[in-house]
Enzyme design. Structure first.
Site, PDB file in Angstrom:
ATOM      1  N   HIS A 190       0.806  -1.227   0.000  1.00  0.00           N
ATOM      2  CA  HIS A 190       0.000   0.000   0.000  1.00  0.00           C
ATOM      3  C   HIS A 190       0.836   1.272   0.000  1.00  0.00           C
ATOM      4  CE1 HIS A 190      -3.644  -2.438   1.668  1.00  0.00           C
ATOM      5  NE2 HIS A 190      -3.435  -2.642   0.390  1.00  0.00           N
TER       6      HIS A 190
ATOM      7  N   ASN B  75      -3.680 -12.853  15.568  1.00  0.00           N
ATOM      8  CA  ASN B  75      -4.548 -11.679  15.615  1.00  0.00           C
ATOM      9  C   ASN B  75      -5.142 -11.560  17.009  1.00  0.00           C
ATOM     10  OD1 ASN B  75      -6.929  -9.835  15.151  1.00  0.00           O
ATOM     11  ND2 ASN B  75      -6.255 -10.048  13.031  1.00  0.00           N
TER      12      ASN B  75
HETATM   13  P1  OAD Z   1      -7.391  -3.254  10.103  1.00  0.00           P
HETATM   14  O1  OAD Z   1      -7.494  -2.067  11.005  1.00  0.00           O
HETATM   15  O2  OAD Z   1      -8.477  -3.510   9.146  1.00  0.00           O
HETATM   16  O3  OAD Z   1      -7.213  -4.568  10.973  1.00  0.00           O
HETATM   17  C1  OAD Z   1      -6.291  -4.629  12.018  1.00  0.00           C
HETATM   18  C2  OAD Z   1      -6.323  -6.035  12.571  1.00  0.00           C
HETATM   19  O4  OAD Z   1      -5.331  -6.124  13.574  1.00  0.00           O
HETATM   20  C3  OAD Z   1      -7.637  -6.426  13.213  1.00  0.00           C
HETATM   21  O5  OAD Z   1      -8.033  -7.710  12.733  1.00  0.00           O
HETATM   22  C4  OAD Z   1      -7.335  -6.477  14.709  1.00  0.00           C
HETATM   23  O6  OAD Z   1      -8.058  -7.496  15.401  1.00  0.00           O
HETATM   24  C5  OAD Z   1      -5.859  -6.801  14.702  1.00  0.00           C
HETATM   25  N1  OAD Z   1      -5.104  -6.290  15.863  1.00  0.00           N
HETATM   26  C6  OAD Z   1      -5.261  -5.131  16.538  1.00  0.00           C
HETATM   27  N2  OAD Z   1      -4.341  -4.986  17.488  1.00  0.00           N
HETATM   28  C7  OAD Z   1      -3.554  -6.092  17.428  1.00  0.00           C
HETATM   29  C8  OAD Z   1      -2.404  -6.548  18.159  1.00  0.00           C
HETATM   30  N3  OAD Z   1      -1.866  -5.827  19.134  1.00  0.00           N
HETATM   31  N4  OAD Z   1      -1.859  -7.743  17.818  1.00  0.00           N
HETATM   32  C9  OAD Z   1      -2.400  -8.494  16.811  1.00  0.00           C
HETATM   33  N5  OAD Z   1      -3.475  -8.118  16.099  1.00  0.00           N
HETATM   34  C10 OAD Z   1      -4.049  -6.936  16.390  1.00  0.00           C
HETATM   35  O7  OAD Z   1      -5.962  -3.125   9.372  1.00  0.00           O
HETATM   36  P2  OAD Z   1      -5.463  -3.837   8.017  1.00  0.00           P
HETATM   37  O8  OAD Z   1      -6.007  -5.208   7.901  1.00  0.00           O
HETATM   38  O9  OAD Z   1      -3.994  -3.641   7.977  1.00  0.00           O
HETATM   39  O10 OAD Z   1      -5.012   0.715   3.555  1.00  0.00           O
HETATM   40  O11 OAD Z   1      -6.136  -2.906   6.936  1.00  0.00           O
HETATM   41  C11 OAD Z   1      -5.848  -3.080   5.580  1.00  0.00           C
HETATM   42  C12 OAD Z   1      -5.800  -1.746   4.868  1.00  0.00           C
HETATM   43  O12 OAD Z   1      -6.987  -1.010   5.130  1.00  0.00           O
HETATM   44  C13 OAD Z   1      -4.693  -0.816   5.345  1.00  0.00           C
HETATM   45  O13 OAD Z   1      -3.447  -1.097   4.743  1.00  0.00           O
HETATM   46  C14 OAD Z   1      -5.192   0.538   4.958  1.00  0.00           C
HETATM   47  C15 OAD Z   1      -6.659   0.392   5.305  1.00  0.00           C
HETATM   48  O14 OAD Z   1      -7.530   1.159   4.565  1.00  0.00           O
HETATM   49  C16 OAD Z   1      -4.401   1.831   3.102  1.00  0.00           C
HETATM   50  O15 OAD Z   1      -4.003   2.739   3.813  1.00  0.00           O
HETATM   51  C17 OAD Z   1      -4.223   1.877   1.640  1.00  0.00           C
END
Ligand code: OAD
Length: 237
Positions: free
Chosen positions: A117, A211
């Site tokens: 990204h 997760n």
């Molecule tokens: P999300 O915010 O959608 O998901 C974060 C995940 O991390 C969730 O499933 C939480 O349960 C988990 N989580 C939170 N804290 C944690 C911890 N301490 N240890 C382990 N897991 C934890 O983030 P992404 O999946 O990265 O795009 O989102 C994907 C994309 O959506 C991002 O790259 C961004 C966003 O729009 C762009 O900026 C282009």
């Protein structure tokens, strides 16, 4: 399937591919996107992370990215980022695919990184398309290209935009050729990154998920461990 078995699979694997999301950096104090305190709870992606939003109001978009750069600039990689560096040192073939734009994997010392990204520490000229490193915090609200004077934008893939084709192809190659895939801290809701796990599975990879909470990918993983990335990832070594 136990953690012990996952450890021994990882220890003996010739090829390991990791996919990370915002959850791995949450333990460094960087907000995630979805969850209860996620950025998209308080901000509208349509106003801040689309090409249309930038065309309408580049100052507002830069204000938001400046705010995020200010937060990220004060954060450090955590135990999970560091554990992945050690995993890379030990594995024969290792690739780290990340959806994160914060640069913490690089700061920790990971080497084979595919940033799906983009990178919040890079800017791109909207006229000459030149991409440059930029660590100014804060940047001016309407930064201009030193080469051609065009308006600069964050080097980030916004909603509605395509991912860099080469980075995406290499990421798919990495998941298709790995024996073990470890997915850390992603909701798995954003495409095309969400297609990486099915691609790994279709090619016979052993998939481990780390997760805080169960996700819709959890049932498809051989092992899904719920906990903080900084606590769990070091245990996989
Ligand atoms: P999300 O915010 O959608 O998901 C974060 C995940 O991390 C969730 O499933 C939480 O349960 C988990 N989580 C939170 N804290 C944690 C911890 N301490 N240890 C382990 N897991 C934890 O983030 P992404 O999946 O990265 O795009 O989102 C994907 C994309 O959506 C991002 O790259 C961004 C966003 O729009 C762009 O900026 C282009």
């Amino acid at each position: 399937m136990s953690l012990l078995e996952a450890r021994s699979r990882i220890a003996s694997a010739q090829a390991i591919t990791i996919l990370t999301g915002a959850g791995i950096s949450a333990d460094s104090g960087i907000p995630t996107f979805r969850g209860t305190e996620g950025l998209w709870r308080n901000y509208r992606a349509e106003d801040l992370a689309t090409p249309e939003a930038f065309e309408r109001n580049p100052q507002r978009v830069w204000e938001w990215y400046n705010w995020r750069r200010e937060i990220i600039a004060t954060k450090q990689p955590n135990e999970a980022h560091h554990a992945l560096v050690r995993m890379e040192e030990r594995a024969k073939n290792f690739h780290l695919v990340t959806q994160n734009v914060d640069g913490l994997h690089r700061l920790a010392g990971s080497r084979s990184i595919y940033e799906l990204h983009g990178d919040i520490w890079k800017v791109r000229c909207t006229s000459c398309l030149q991409v440059t490193d930029n660590h100014e915090v804060p940047l001016s609200l309407l930064p201009h290209c030193h080469t051609c004077g065009g308006l600069l934008r964050p080097h980030i893939v916004w909603f509605g935009e395509s991912l860099d084709e080469q980075t995406l192809n290499k990421s798919f190659q990495a998941v298709k050729s790995c024996e073990v895939m470890v997915i850390i801290g992603t909701s798995g809701l954003v495409y095309p990154a969400a297609m990486l796990m099915p691609a790994a599975k279709a090619n016979g990879a052993f998939v481990v998920e780390v997760n805080l909470d169960p996700t819709h990918s959890s049932p498809s993983a051989a092992l899904s461990i719920n906990g903080r990335a900084r606590d769990i990832v070091p245990l996989l070594l």
